[in-house]
Design an enzyme around this catalytic site. Structure first.
Site, PDB file in Angstrom:
ATOM      1  CB  SER A   1       1.851  28.472  -5.803  1.00  0.00           C
ATOM      2  OG  SER A   1       2.322  28.075  -4.549  1.00  0.00           O
TER       3      SER A   1
ATOM      4  NE  ARG B   1       3.463   3.511  11.263  1.00  0.00           N
ATOM      5  CZ  ARG B   1       4.388   4.177  10.562  1.00  0.00           C
ATOM      6  NH1 ARG B   1       5.220   5.006  11.164  1.00  0.00           N
ATOM      7  NH2 ARG B   1       4.479   4.032   9.261  1.00  0.00           N
TER       8      ARG B   1
ATOM      9  CE1 TYR C   1       8.618  19.394   4.186  1.00  0.00           C
ATOM     10  CE2 TYR C   1      10.282  17.807   4.821  1.00  0.00           C
ATOM     11  CZ  TYR C   1       9.308  18.702   5.171  1.00  0.00           C
ATOM     12  OH  TYR C   1       9.005  18.896   6.481  1.00  0.00           O
TER      13      TYR C   1
ATOM     14  CG  HIS D   1      12.101  14.197  12.083  1.00  0.00           C
ATOM     15  ND1 HIS D   1      12.084  15.384  11.407  1.00  0.00           N
ATOM     16  CD2 HIS D   1      11.536  13.317  11.240  1.00  0.00           C
ATOM     17  CE1 HIS D   1      11.541  15.223  10.228  1.00  0.00           C
ATOM     18  NE2 HIS D   1      11.193  13.970  10.092  1.00  0.00           N
ATOM     19  CG  HIS D   2      11.408   9.780  10.172  1.00  0.00           C
ATOM     20  ND1 HIS D   2      10.055   9.715   9.934  1.00  0.00           N
ATOM     21  CD2 HIS D   2      11.855  10.815   9.429  1.00  0.00           C
ATOM     22  CE1 HIS D   2       9.716  10.658   9.075  1.00  0.00           C
ATOM     23  NE2 HIS D   2      10.793  11.344   8.750  1.00  0.00           N
TER      24      HIS D   2
ATOM     25  CG  HIS E   1      12.553  14.596   6.327  1.00  0.00           C
ATOM     26  ND1 HIS E   1      11.395  14.516   7.061  1.00  0.00           N
ATOM     27  CD2 HIS E   1      12.613  15.870   5.888  1.00  0.00           C
ATOM     28  CE1 HIS E   1      10.826  15.694   7.083  1.00  0.00           C
ATOM     29  NE2 HIS E   1      11.538  16.530   6.386  1.00  0.00           N
TER      30      HIS E   1
ATOM     31  CG  HIS F   1      -1.468   1.344   1.601  1.00  0.00           C
ATOM     32  ND1 HIS F   1      -2.348   2.025   0.798  1.00  0.00           N
ATOM     33  CD2 HIS F   1      -1.251   2.141   2.684  1.00  0.00           C
ATOM     34  CE1 HIS F   1      -2.649   3.187   1.379  1.00  0.00           C
ATOM     35  NE2 HIS F   1      -1.989   3.291   2.515  1.00  0.00           N
TER      36      HIS F   1
ATOM     37  CB  THR G   1       6.166  24.847   6.108  1.00  0.00           C
ATOM     38  OG1 THR G   1       7.336  24.059   5.952  1.00  0.00           O
ATOM     39  CG2 THR G   1       4.997  24.150   5.446  1.00  0.00           C
TER      40      THR G   1
ATOM     41  CD  GLU H   1       9.771   9.929  -1.838  1.00  0.00           C
ATOM     42  OE1 GLU H   1      10.813  10.042  -2.506  1.00  0.00           O
ATOM     43  OE2 GLU H   1       8.633   9.835  -2.339  1.00  0.00           O
TER      44      GLU H   1
ATOM     45  CB  SER I   1      11.763   5.792 -13.400  1.00  0.00           C
ATOM     46  OG  SER I   1      10.721   6.691 -13.618  1.00  0.00           O
ATOM     47  CB  SER I   2      13.015   9.204  -9.539  1.00  0.00           C
ATOM     48  OG  SER I   2      11.834   8.602  -9.148  1.00  0.00           O
TER      49      SER I   2
ATOM     50  CG  ASP J   1       8.546  17.248 -26.079  1.00  0.00           C
ATOM     51  OD1 ASP J   1       8.812  16.738 -24.985  1.00  0.00           O
ATOM     52  OD2 ASP J   1       7.692  16.787 -26.865  1.00  0.00           O
TER      53      ASP J   1
ATOM     54  CE  LYS K   1       5.506  26.962  -0.823  1.00  0.00           C
ATOM     55  NZ  LYS K   1       6.244  27.828  -1.725  1.00  0.00           N
TER      56      LYS K   1
ATOM     57  CD1 TRP L   1       6.568   3.303   4.895  1.00  0.00           C
ATOM     58  CD2 TRP L   1       7.611   4.274   3.162  1.00  0.00           C
ATOM     59  NE1 TRP L   1       6.844   4.598   5.239  1.00  0.00           N
ATOM     60  CE2 TRP L   1       7.474   5.228   4.191  1.00  0.00           C
ATOM     61  CE3 TRP L   1       8.228   4.677   1.975  1.00  0.00           C
ATOM     62  CZ2 TRP L   1       7.952   6.541   4.082  1.00  0.00           C
ATOM     63  CZ3 TRP L   1       8.690   5.985   1.865  1.00  0.00           C
ATOM     64  CH2 TRP L   1       8.548   6.899   2.909  1.00  0.00           C
TER      65      TRP L   1
HETATM   66  C1  HEA Z   1       0.660   9.168  -0.545  1.00  0.00           C
HETATM   67  C2  HEA Z   1       0.556   8.097   0.026  1.00  0.00           C
HETATM   68  C3  HEA Z   1      -0.639   7.454   0.660  1.00  0.00           C
HETATM   69  C4  HEA Z   1      -1.978   7.505   0.320  1.00  0.00           C
HETATM   70  C5  HEA Z   1      -2.630   8.268  -0.815  1.00  0.00           C
HETATM   71  C6  HEA Z   1      -2.663   6.701   1.282  1.00  0.00           C
HETATM   72  C7  HEA Z   1      -4.051   6.483   1.296  1.00  0.00           C
HETATM   73  C8  HEA Z   1      -4.738   5.761   2.259  1.00  0.00           C
HETATM   74  N1  HEA Z   1      -4.175   5.083   3.324  1.00  0.00           N
HETATM   75 FE1  HEA Z   1      -2.187   4.916   3.733  1.00  0.00          FE
HETATM   76  N2  HEA Z   1      -0.218   4.764   4.142  1.00  0.00           N
HETATM   77  C9  HEA Z   1       0.800   5.404   3.486  1.00  0.00           C
HETATM   78  C10 HEA Z   1       0.679   6.269   2.409  1.00  0.00           C
HETATM   79  C11 HEA Z   1      -0.532   6.594   1.801  1.00  0.00           C
HETATM   80  N3  HEA Z   1      -1.771   6.152   2.171  1.00  0.00           N
HETATM   81  C12 HEA Z   1       2.071   5.078   4.078  1.00  0.00           C
HETATM   82  C13 HEA Z   1       3.438   5.604   3.650  1.00  0.00           C
HETATM   83  C14 HEA Z   1       1.797   4.201   5.129  1.00  0.00           C
HETATM   84  C15 HEA Z   1       2.777   3.570   6.106  1.00  0.00           C
HETATM   85  C16 HEA Z   1       3.025   2.149   5.752  1.00  0.00           C
HETATM   86  C17 HEA Z   1       3.937   1.503   6.717  1.00  0.00           C
HETATM   87  O1  HEA Z   1       3.642   1.505   7.926  1.00  0.00           O
HETATM   88  O2  HEA Z   1       4.972   0.989   6.286  1.00  0.00           O
HETATM   89  C18 HEA Z   1       0.341   4.033   5.150  1.00  0.00           C
HETATM   90  C19 HEA Z   1      -0.343   3.256   6.078  1.00  0.00           C
HETATM   91  C20 HEA Z   1      -1.721   3.242   6.224  1.00  0.00           C
HETATM   92  C21 HEA Z   1      -2.411   2.719   7.355  1.00  0.00           C
HETATM   93  C22 HEA Z   1      -1.763   2.179   8.604  1.00  0.00           C
HETATM   94  C23 HEA Z   1      -1.750   0.719   8.660  1.00  0.00           C
HETATM   95  C24 HEA Z   1      -0.974   0.232   9.826  1.00  0.00           C
HETATM   96  O3  HEA Z   1      -0.094   0.924  10.340  1.00  0.00           O
HETATM   97  O4  HEA Z   1      -1.262  -0.904  10.259  1.00  0.00           O
HETATM   98  C25 HEA Z   1      -3.762   2.856   7.115  1.00  0.00           C
HETATM   99  C26 HEA Z   1      -4.833   2.443   8.048  1.00  0.00           C
HETATM  100  O5  HEA Z   1      -5.834   3.006   8.109  1.00  0.00           O
HETATM  101  C27 HEA Z   1      -3.888   3.500   5.826  1.00  0.00           C
HETATM  102  C28 HEA Z   1      -5.089   3.809   5.220  1.00  0.00           C
HETATM  103  C29 HEA Z   1      -5.193   4.549   4.038  1.00  0.00           C
HETATM  104  C30 HEA Z   1      -6.461   4.867   3.426  1.00  0.00           C
HETATM  105  C31 HEA Z   1      -7.807   4.459   3.925  1.00  0.00           C
HETATM  106  C32 HEA Z   1      -6.156   5.622   2.305  1.00  0.00           C
HETATM  107  C33 HEA Z   1      -7.161   6.204   1.334  1.00  0.00           C
HETATM  108  O6  HEA Z   1      -6.881   7.555   1.169  1.00  0.00           O
HETATM  109  C34 HEA Z   1      -7.150   5.462   0.026  1.00  0.00           C
HETATM  110  C35 HEA Z   1      -8.361   5.834  -0.772  1.00  0.00           C
HETATM  111  C36 HEA Z   1      -8.423   5.193  -2.115  1.00  0.00           C
HETATM  112  C37 HEA Z   1      -9.089   4.070  -2.433  1.00  0.00           C
HETATM  113  C38 HEA Z   1      -9.741   3.280  -1.373  1.00  0.00           C
HETATM  114  C39 HEA Z   1      -9.113   3.544  -3.832  1.00  0.00           C
HETATM  115  C40 HEA Z   1     -10.511   3.503  -4.389  1.00  0.00           C
HETATM  116  C41 HEA Z   1     -10.774   2.229  -5.109  1.00  0.00           C
HETATM  117  C42 HEA Z   1     -11.868   1.484  -4.917  1.00  0.00           C
HETATM  118  C43 HEA Z   1     -12.910   1.831  -3.979  1.00  0.00           C
HETATM  119  C44 HEA Z   1     -12.095   0.254  -5.687  1.00  0.00           C
HETATM  120  C45 HEA Z   1     -10.895  -0.550  -5.907  1.00  0.00           C
HETATM  121  C46 HEA Z   1     -11.133  -1.352  -7.110  1.00  0.00           C
HETATM  122  C47 HEA Z   1     -10.224  -1.906  -7.897  1.00  0.00           C
HETATM  123  C48 HEA Z   1      -8.739  -1.745  -7.694  1.00  0.00           C
HETATM  124  C49 HEA Z   1     -10.658  -2.698  -9.052  1.00  0.00           C
HETATM  125  N4  HEA Z   1      -2.633   3.716   5.313  1.00  0.00           N
HETATM  126  C1  HEA Z   2       4.036  15.122   2.379  1.00  0.00           C
HETATM  127  C2  HEA Z   2       4.610  14.539   3.320  1.00  0.00           C
HETATM  128  C3  HEA Z   2       5.023  15.115   4.658  1.00  0.00           C
HETATM  129  C4  HEA Z   2       5.200  16.419   5.067  1.00  0.00           C
HETATM  130  C5  HEA Z   2       5.043  17.683   4.280  1.00  0.00           C
HETATM  131  C6  HEA Z   2       5.587  16.334   6.454  1.00  0.00           C
HETATM  132  C7  HEA Z   2       5.871  17.466   7.224  1.00  0.00           C
HETATM  133  C8  HEA Z   2       6.379  17.419   8.511  1.00  0.00           C
HETATM  134  N1  HEA Z   2       6.580  16.286   9.268  1.00  0.00           N
HETATM  135 FE1  HEA Z   2       6.140  14.388   8.728  1.00  0.00          FE
HETATM  136  N2  HEA Z   2       5.956  12.484   8.086  1.00  0.00           N
HETATM  137  C9  HEA Z   2       5.567  12.061   6.845  1.00  0.00           C
HETATM  138  C10 HEA Z   2       5.229  12.877   5.782  1.00  0.00           C
HETATM  139  C11 HEA Z   2       5.302  14.270   5.806  1.00  0.00           C
HETATM  140  N3  HEA Z   2       5.632  15.039   6.872  1.00  0.00           N
HETATM  141  C12 HEA Z   2       5.541  10.639   6.771  1.00  0.00           C
HETATM  142  C13 HEA Z   2       5.167   9.797   5.565  1.00  0.00           C
HETATM  143  C14 HEA Z   2       5.907  10.168   8.035  1.00  0.00           C
HETATM  144  C15 HEA Z   2       5.976   8.733   8.551  1.00  0.00           C
HETATM  145  C16 HEA Z   2       6.933   7.843   7.893  1.00  0.00           C
HETATM  146  C17 HEA Z   2       6.847   6.449   8.465  1.00  0.00           C
HETATM  147  O1  HEA Z   2       7.301   6.265   9.603  1.00  0.00           O
HETATM  148  O2  HEA Z   2       6.293   5.567   7.795  1.00  0.00           O
HETATM  149  C18 HEA Z   2       6.182  11.359   8.822  1.00  0.00           C
HETATM  150  C19 HEA Z   2       6.627  11.304  10.140  1.00  0.00           C
HETATM  151  C20 HEA Z   2       7.071  12.404  10.842  1.00  0.00           C
HETATM  152  C21 HEA Z   2       7.796  12.315  12.072  1.00  0.00           C
HETATM  153  C22 HEA Z   2       8.224  11.031  12.781  1.00  0.00           C
HETATM  154  C23 HEA Z   2       7.149  10.490  13.608  1.00  0.00           C
HETATM  155  C24 HEA Z   2       7.476   9.175  14.170  1.00  0.00           C
HETATM  156  O3  HEA Z   2       7.599   8.206  13.424  1.00  0.00           O
HETATM  157  O4  HEA Z   2       7.619   9.118  15.392  1.00  0.00           O
HETATM  158  C25 HEA Z   2       8.045  13.618  12.472  1.00  0.00           C
HETATM  159  C26 HEA Z   2       8.785  13.991  13.693  1.00  0.00           C
HETATM  160  O5  HEA Z   2       9.358  14.997  13.785  1.00  0.00           O
HETATM  161  C27 HEA Z   2       7.481  14.490  11.451  1.00  0.00           C
HETATM  162  C28 HEA Z   2       7.541  15.874  11.472  1.00  0.00           C
HETATM  163  C29 HEA Z   2       7.126  16.694  10.432  1.00  0.00           C
HETATM  164  C30 HEA Z   2       7.268  18.155  10.461  1.00  0.00           C
HETATM  165  C31 HEA Z   2       7.790  18.991  11.586  1.00  0.00           C
HETATM  166  C32 HEA Z   2       6.804  18.591   9.253  1.00  0.00           C
HETATM  167  C33 HEA Z   2       6.793  20.024   8.798  1.00  0.00           C
HETATM  168  O6  HEA Z   2       7.327  20.152   7.510  1.00  0.00           O
HETATM  169  C34 HEA Z   2       5.433  20.628   8.844  1.00  0.00           C
HETATM  170  C35 HEA Z   2       5.491  22.130   8.660  1.00  0.00           C
HETATM  171  C36 HEA Z   2       4.123  22.747   8.573  1.00  0.00           C
HETATM  172  C37 HEA Z   2       3.514  23.423   9.543  1.00  0.00           C
HETATM  173  C38 HEA Z   2       4.102  23.577  10.901  1.00  0.00           C
HETATM  174  C39 HEA Z   2       2.151  23.987   9.346  1.00  0.00           C
HETATM  175  C40 HEA Z   2       2.073  25.339   8.708  1.00  0.00           C
HETATM  176  C41 HEA Z   2       2.818  26.403   9.412  1.00  0.00           C
HETATM  177  C42 HEA Z   2       2.268  27.496   9.977  1.00  0.00           C
HETATM  178  C43 HEA Z   2       0.822  27.773   9.927  1.00  0.00           C
HETATM  179  C44 HEA Z   2       3.203  28.472  10.597  1.00  0.00           C
HETATM  180  C45 HEA Z   2       3.125  28.652  12.059  1.00  0.00           C
HETATM  181  C46 HEA Z   2       3.566  27.440  12.765  1.00  0.00           C
HETATM  182  C47 HEA Z   2       4.308  27.424  13.882  1.00  0.00           C
HETATM  183  C48 HEA Z   2       5.011  28.571  14.483  1.00  0.00           C
HETATM  184  C49 HEA Z   2       4.436  26.123  14.582  1.00  0.00           C
HETATM  185  N4  HEA Z   2       6.886  13.721  10.478  1.00  0.00           N
HETATM  186 CU   LIG Z   3      10.557  13.322   8.192  1.00  0.00          CU
END
Ligand code: HEA
Ligand code: HEA
Ligand SMILES: [Cu+2]
Ligand code: CUA
Lengths: 536, 389, 284
Positions: free
Chosen positions: A273, A455, A262, A307-308, A258, A82, A333, A260, A174-175, A111, A336, A147
């Site tokens: 924007s 989780r 962004y 921080h992870h 991390h 997933h 952020t 990734e 690819s990327s 292009d 923005k 993942w």
């Molecule tokens: C950008 C990335 C992204 C997106 C879009 C989503 C989308 C969703 N994610 Fe996910 N998710 C992750 C990235 C993302 N996730 C990551 C990185 C993890 C961590 C994994 C890890 O722990 O390693 C995670 C883990 C994660 C968990 C935690 C599981 C666990 O820790 O045990 C859950 C549980 O609720 C969840 C739920 C969902 C749901 C409900 C959506 C929904 O938004 C999805 C909605 C879309 C659909 C449901 C598709 C619609 C299709 C149909 C209805 C029909 C299908 C038919 C055919 C295919 C023919 N996700």
């Molecule tokens: C699009 C993806 C995305 C983005 C943009 C961010 C943004 C941020 N993330 Fe997140 N993060 C994830 C995707 C993302 N993260 C994913 C996938 C994981 C889990 C991975 C895994 O374990 O599977 C994760 C996990 C994760 C962790 C680890 C948690 C854990 O496993 O224990 C932490 C800890 O520091 C963190 C911090 C932050 C912070 C500080 C930002 C900041 O960039 C946010 C900044 C934004 C704001 C703060 C809001 C707007 C600001 C204002 C309105 C200004 C005023 C604000 C203040 C003065 C406070 N993130």
């Molecule tokens: Cu991070």
């Protein structure tokens, strides 16, 4: 998939002087950035459905305590696939698709710089997707490691793990090729007069994103390569007995991981924007500070990775450093967010679907960002690490952030692509269903996490039952609502009100100076750059 | 834009009204209202550290809620009053260095302000010096092994395994009160004493965590990491393994029983007595049925998670032992597999975890259970002889 | 092909099937590797098939690009694009090596000292902090690689090859074809000698020094870094051979010779990586 793409483009062909192969071969051999963009977008949507279907397996199992539908091993495999499919197969290709379609149009280039390599970047995705998805069916099943692929668990996995490793290598190629293409196009092919500081914001976000990709994807490739040799060739990178350390993998992974996040967020910022100024009928506020903020976010993102890893036992000084560095990211952020808000301030606002999704993005991304800030505080993160609070955090930034922004872009540019207006009513329905169900699905996960639900578990203690039930209902609602997109897109391809060259009166940019649908070839000779179309 | 002017204003107002309601509802849910069935916040803190973390989290919650409300008040204002459908004309401004500086500096100040409590809480959390009791916890797939390193109980050593019956997990019987959060033998510690936990793992990374103590630390194979707590109240505290560690990651709880100092002393005495009683004569010669009966228990507790009670395993990942070539082959190879495990697979080196007698018993059981009717006895002395090799 | 009427337009290539062939090659390579590593029958054939398809693709695709370059399809803007692209590609390679250098740094500075520290005595009693180290549980004695034998000679070889390729470049710019060809040939020769010495060193390590991939982290980092470097030298040498053949055929002019420069850049990059390797893997 092929057939639908082709049908989708029947409308395009009459006003294009496309030569070369037709039928399926056209798509396989194409060097046209619009074709390639279209393929990226369709691929991404199909992967989104596949990855989404996997998330529904997860949510179905979590509907109530006890093991109902799947075994714990299979649950772990679904979880891993997933995430990998959503991140690498759905969200990233979606924004690469936008980049392919729009960057040449925005900067007035004929292009992409390397059109043939561009096609390869796309065609590398299907092999990677095949490796990933088919790994479910090999002996031992897919990787069940999450993942993050942490060893030593990933050392224990069967051949599905090797398939995931090679899929990651191919995705990385690819990327990297895609990014080289984008950087070169932006740096070398802008219309005369379009300086970097007059360039559309989407191009800026992609310029920085492409840099992040080139810098971080090879690191991931290196990490999984070491995993592979540890698995099969007896090396000890991640094995204490040989002097290595499992935590070394985590450092390397998050040094990629991390940036990734962004990589996912920045192009989303770029789309927003464009949409917010267009529907506010104003210039983007603070263009220059936006550019600096993007650059700052990109740079800082390389220095916060641990921080992870707050609970892995890194020294106190390390924890403190990473906490402060992570907090720093909130500042650019925030800049923005404030700029978007000020762009709307005293504008002349209207609320077509793209704007609704951009607003949904703004609200929900900010929530996700703010909970990110809570997680950045090491002491609190030690309570919340590996709980559903983290799951909630990243679905707010990635689903309501990146995915909503992708929808904003889709509705915004669909008229340019198909030549038809989409059905506004359906679009709005899609938005409101998404907005409501998304929050039902993911807001309660904050509470689960605070209360201590880990989780990555297929079964849970009784006190977590209620919120999980709500979350599952929301997830199914959200998932089913996404099928509306298909209806909207097909209707717009088949017909609907004819779109003008500039269907949105507030929109600025060279892309709106070409007819809708955009002809197969555009800007074969560089256009004169009209300052009125500039974003700054 | 034709379709913009002929929109239905009332419907729109309704929509934004509902959006406002939604946001208000979400904010309402955000606050820390605790109720019996719906737990919205962190668990009740039971150590000084946990209380600090709780307070830090509450502070952060207020900060982010206020920032959120501040930002979206402005957005809501624009949405209501600066709409095209109300005839609002767009102003033309797009740069202002002063406000840019202000909204860079103000968040910076806010962040600096919260950095202070965040730092002091963390420093306190990491201070593992001067413990009154040190316990080593080892993560195994999928159970915790505890070993008292210092104090009266030094040398006491046992495994702590999920005790929820399989039928409850498979929904064949009603779930108990502590479903999935109960073990056969919890960790027992005295109240009010600083306990230092040394953490390591034998196979993959596990995480030892007890939310009520704000304790969470990875158990990394090959390394020792530490953390500490000083429980303030007697009682039973429950947590779970918090790092994905394979198939049964969701089924390896952490249970800590905090008892009075007197009760602790009594418990230690009991343990010592039991240890003495359990100390077996390694030279004892076992009879087949005795050994198999004992082996059956060991098998159920240690091996069945992977190889299944039926001995059929979960191929291809976890091989069947029923009819297995190794099990039906020479004793030495079978013993070797159990003693040393197989690197790179989930099959651990059980030699380090189990006594000679238990290994002899479980191997004898496997060689005589299901369809493997070999009728062989294996004496602990044979295991002992193989260990060094 | 470009429109005759718009000779100075940015060149956009015609549709091509090579990308798909390349993807097929990678799918075969990956599947073949997975099958081979898991000892499943016929994996080797799939792997070979992958290499074959890849070779066909490389010949076809680069042949096409060379044809386009020689027929003058590329204007100066395209030339600039190629330069940007090559520079960023090399940057991505730098980051790939960075992952392995980072791993080496980590094990030397953090994990080995940590494993030998008093904190870990309960687990690894008696393990001493030193480098090279194969870790606490690998008991086989081994001899580490000395810096001042073959590796030092190899350093000299690669540094001289950097000089010869630059000398060849001067020849190209000054239109001295003879100098160009000799310079290229010398560079290739030096590269091949380097590879042979490296292969010899590996043989020695396995047969006499008991230094293997399985020799703990020292063996792991040693073979990973030198192995990937050696692979890059092989690639670079192959590209130099292609350039030499093209030169002999009369390709490249004093003004337009991007392909030559790209390969020269790559060669210098491989050189710099070696210097890093020599210092941190062999010497320190
Ligand atoms: C950008 C990335 C992204 C997106 C879009 C989503 C989308 C969703 N994610 Fe996910 N998710 C992750 C990235 C993302 N996730 C990551 C990185 C993890 C961590 C994994 C890890 O722990 O390693 C995670 C883990 C994660 C968990 C935690 C599981 C666990 O820790 O045990 C859950 C549980 O609720 C969840 C739920 C969902 C749901 C409900 C959506 C929904 O938004 C999805 C909605 C879309 C659909 C449901 C598709 C619609 C299709 C149909 C209805 C029909 C299908 C038919 C055919 C295919 C023919 N996700
Ligand atoms: C699009 C993806 C995305 C983005 C943009 C961010 C943004 C941020 N993330 Fe997140 N993060 C994830 C995707 C993302 N993260 C994913 C996938 C994981 C889990 C991975 C895994 O374990 O599977 C994760 C996990 C994760 C962790 C680890 C948690 C854990 O496993 O224990 C932490 C800890 O520091 C963190 C911090 C932050 C912070 C500080 C930002 C900041 O960039 C946010 C900044 C934004 C704001 C703060 C809001 C707007 C600001 C204002 C309105 C200004 C005023 C604000 C203040 C003065 C406070 N993130
Ligand atoms: Cu991070
Ligand atoms: Cu042990 Cu998860």
């Amino acid at each position: 998939m092929q057939a639908t793409q082709h049908a989708g483009h029947a409308g395009h062909d009459d006003d294009s002087h496309s030569h070369g192969p037709t039928g399926l071969m056209r798509w396989i051999t194409t060097t046209n950035h619009k074709d390639i963009g279209t393929m990226y977008l369709w691929f991404s949507f199909v992967m989104f459905l596949v990855g989404g279907a996997m998330s529904l397996v997860i949510r179905a199992e979590l509907l109530s305590p006890g093991l109902q539908y799947v075994s714990p091993e299979f649950y772990n495999q679904m979880l891993t696939l997933h995430a990998l499919i959503m991140v690498f197969g759905a969200i990233m290709p979606a924004f690469v698709g936008f980049a392919n379609w729009m960057i040449p149009l925005m900067i007035g280039a004929p292009d992409m710089a390397f059109a043939r390599m561009n096609n390869w970047s796309f065609w590398l995705l299907p092999p990677a997707a095949i490796l990933l998805t088919s790994s479910i069916f090999v002996p031992g099943g897919a990787a069940g490691t999450g993942w993050t692929l942490y060893p030593p668990l990933s050392i224990q996995m069967g051949m599905g793990m090797d398939m995931a490793i090679f899929a990651v290598h191919i995705l990385g190629m690819s990327s990297i090729m895609g990014s080289i293409n984008i950087i070169t196009t932006i740096l070398n092919m802008r219309a005369p007069g379009m300086t970097l500081m007059k360039m559309p914001m989407f191009c800026w976000t992609w310029l920085v994103t492409a840099f992040l990709l080139i810098a971080s994807m090879p690191i991931l490739a290196g990490a999984v390569t070491m995993l592979l040799t540890d698995r099969h060739f007896g090396t000890s990178f991640f094995n204490a007995a040989g002097g290595g350390d499992p935590v070394l993998f985590q450092h390397i992974f998050w040094f990629f991981g991390h940036p990734e996040v962004y990589i996912i967020a920045l192009p989303a910022f770029g789309v927003v924007s464009h949409v917010i100024p267009a529907f506010s009928r104003k210039h983007l506020f603070g263009y220059t500070s936006m550019v600096y903020a993007i650059a700052a976010i990109g740079l800082i993102s390389f220095f916060v990775w641990a921080h992870h890893m707050y609970v892995t036992g890194i020294p106190l000084t390390g924890q403190l450093y990473f906490m402060y560095a992570t907090m720093l990211i909130a500042i650019p952020t925030g800049v923005k967010v404030f700029n978007w808000v000020t762009t709307m301030w005293r504008g002349s606002l209207s609320f077509e679907t793209p704007m609704l999704f951009a607003l949904g993005f703004l609200v929900l991304f900010t929530i996700g960002g703010l909970t990110g800030l809570v997680l950045a505080m090491t002491a609190v993160d030690i309570q919340l690490q590996d709980t559903y609070y983290v799951v909630a955090h990243f679905h707010y930034v990635m689903v309501a952030g990146a995915l909503f922004s992708a929808y904003a872009g889709l509705y915004f540019w669909l008229p340019k692509w198909t030549g038809h207006m989409y059905n506004e009513g359906l679009g709005k329905l899609h938005f409101w269903l998404s907005m409501i169900f998304f929050n039902i699905a993911f807001f309660p996960q904050h509470f689960l996490g605070l209360a201590g639900m880990p989780r990555r578990i297929p079964d849970y203690a009784q006190q977590f039952a209620d919120f999980n039930q709500i979350s599952t209902i929301g997830s199914f609602g959200f998932g089913i609502s996404q099928l509306l997109v298909l209806v909207v897109v097909f209707k717009a391809i088949k017909g609907g009100a004819k779109a003008e060259a500039r269907p949105w009166d507030g929109a600025r940019g060279l892309e709106w100076t070409v007819p809708s649908p955009a002809p197969h070839h555009t800007f074969e000779d560089p256009p004169a750059f009209d300052p009125a179309e500039a974003h700054a | 834009m034709a379709h913009c002017t002929n929109r239905n204003r009332d419907r729109n107002r309704l929509r934004f009204g509902s959006m406002g309601l939604l946001i208000a509802g979400l904010l309402g849910m955000f606050s820390n209202i605790a109720s019996a069935a719906w737990e919205f916040g962190l668990q009740d803190p039971m150590t000084a550290t946990a209380r600090h973390v709780y307070e830090l989290h509450s502070l952060l919650l207020w900060v982010i809620v206020v920032i959120f409300i501040g930002v979206f008040a402005v957005v809501t204002w624009s949405i209501i009053f600066h709409r095209k459908s109300k005839g609002h004309k767009a102003a033309d401004f797009h740069d202002n260095t002063t406000v840019e500086i202000v909204w860079t500096i103000v968040p910076t100040l806010i962040l600096i302000a919260i950095a202070f409590p965040a730092t002091s809480t963390l420093v306190q959390m990491r201070d593992t010096s001067q413990p009154e009791l040190t316990i080593k916890a080892t993560g195994y797939q999928w159970k915790w092994g505890y070993e008292y390193v210092t104090g009266d109980a030094a040398g006491v050593k046992y495994m702590s395994v999920l005790s929820t019956p399989r039928e409850q997990i498979e929904n064949k019987s009603p779930k108990g009160e502590h479903y999935l959060l109960e073990v056969d033998r919890p960790l027992v510690v005295p109240v009010g004493k600083k306990v230092r936990m040394l953490l390591t793992a034998s196979d993959v990374i596990h995480t030892w965590s007890v939310p009520a103590f704000a304790v969470k630390a990875d158990a990394v194979p090959g390394f020792l990491r530490d953390t500490w707590f000083r429980a303030e109240k007697e009682g039973t505290y429950r947590g779970q393994c918090s790092e994905l560690c394979g198939k049964d990651h969701g089924f390896m709880p952490v249970v800590v029983e905090v008892v009075s100092v007197e009760k602790y002393a009594a418990w230690v005495a009991d343990q010592k007595k039991e240890m003495a009683a359990a100390a077996e004569d390694p030279a004892k010669i076992w009879k087949l049925d005795e050994l198999v009966a004992r082996g059956e228990k060991v098998y159920a507790a240690t091996c069945a998670a992977c190889h299944q009670p039926t001995g059929k395993g979960l191929p291809p990942v976890f091989p069947a032992l029923d009819g297995s070539k190794i099990v039906k082959g020479p004793k030495a190879a079978h013993l070797d597999m159990v003693l040393k495990g197989k690197a790179g697979t989930a099959m651990a080196a059980f030699g380090a975890q189990m006594s000679d007698t238990d290994i002899a018993a479980v191997v004898a059981y496997e060689r005589n259970a299901w369809s493997n009717k070999l009728g062989e006895v294996i004496q602990p002395a044979e295991v002992k002889a193989l260990r060094g090799k | 092909m470009s429109h005759p009427a718009a000779a100075n337009r940015y060149f956009v290539p015609a549709p091509s099937h090579w990308p798909l062939v390349g993807s097929l090659a990678l799918l075969l390579l990956a599947s073949g590797a997975v099958l081979t590593m898991n000892s499943i029958a016929n994996g080797g054939f799939v792997l070979m098939g992958g290499f074959a398809v890849l070779a066909v693709m490389l010949f076809g695709w680069f042949g096409r690009v060379i044809g386009e370059a020689e027929s003058g399809s590329y204007n100066l803007q395209v030339d600039r694009s190629f330069r940007w692209a090559m520079a960023w590609f090399i940057f991505s390679e730098v980051m790939f090596f960075a992952a392995f250098f980072g791993a080496l740094f980590y094990v030397r500075v953090l994990s080995v000292p940590d494993l030998a520290s008093a904190d870990q005595a309960l687990l690894w009693d008696g393990f001493k902090n030193q480098w090279p180290s194969a870790g606490p549980a690998v008991k086989d004695p081994f001899t580490p690689m000395h810096a001042w034998g073959i590796p030092a000679i190899n350093t000299l070889l690669l540094l001289s090859s950097g000089v010869t390729v630059t000398w060849a470049h001067w020849g190209l710019i000054a239109n001295k074809r003879q100098q160009l060809i000799i310079g290229l040939a010398l560079t290739i020769l030096l590269g091949l000698v380097f590879i042979s010495l490296q292969a010899y060193e590996y043989g020695e390590a396995y047969s006499h020094l008991n230094l293997k991939m399985t020799t703990g982290v020292y063996g792991s980092t040693f073979y990973m870094l030198t192995g990937f470097h050696g692979f890059h030298v092989t690639l670079g040498a192959t590209m130099l051979i292609v350039i030499l053949l093209r030169t002999v055929k009369g390709h490249f002019t004093a003004e337009r010779h991007f392909a030559f420069e790209a390969v020269a850049w790559y060669w210098h990059f491989v050189d710099v990586v070696w210097l890093g390797l020599f210092v941190v893997v062999y010497w320190l």
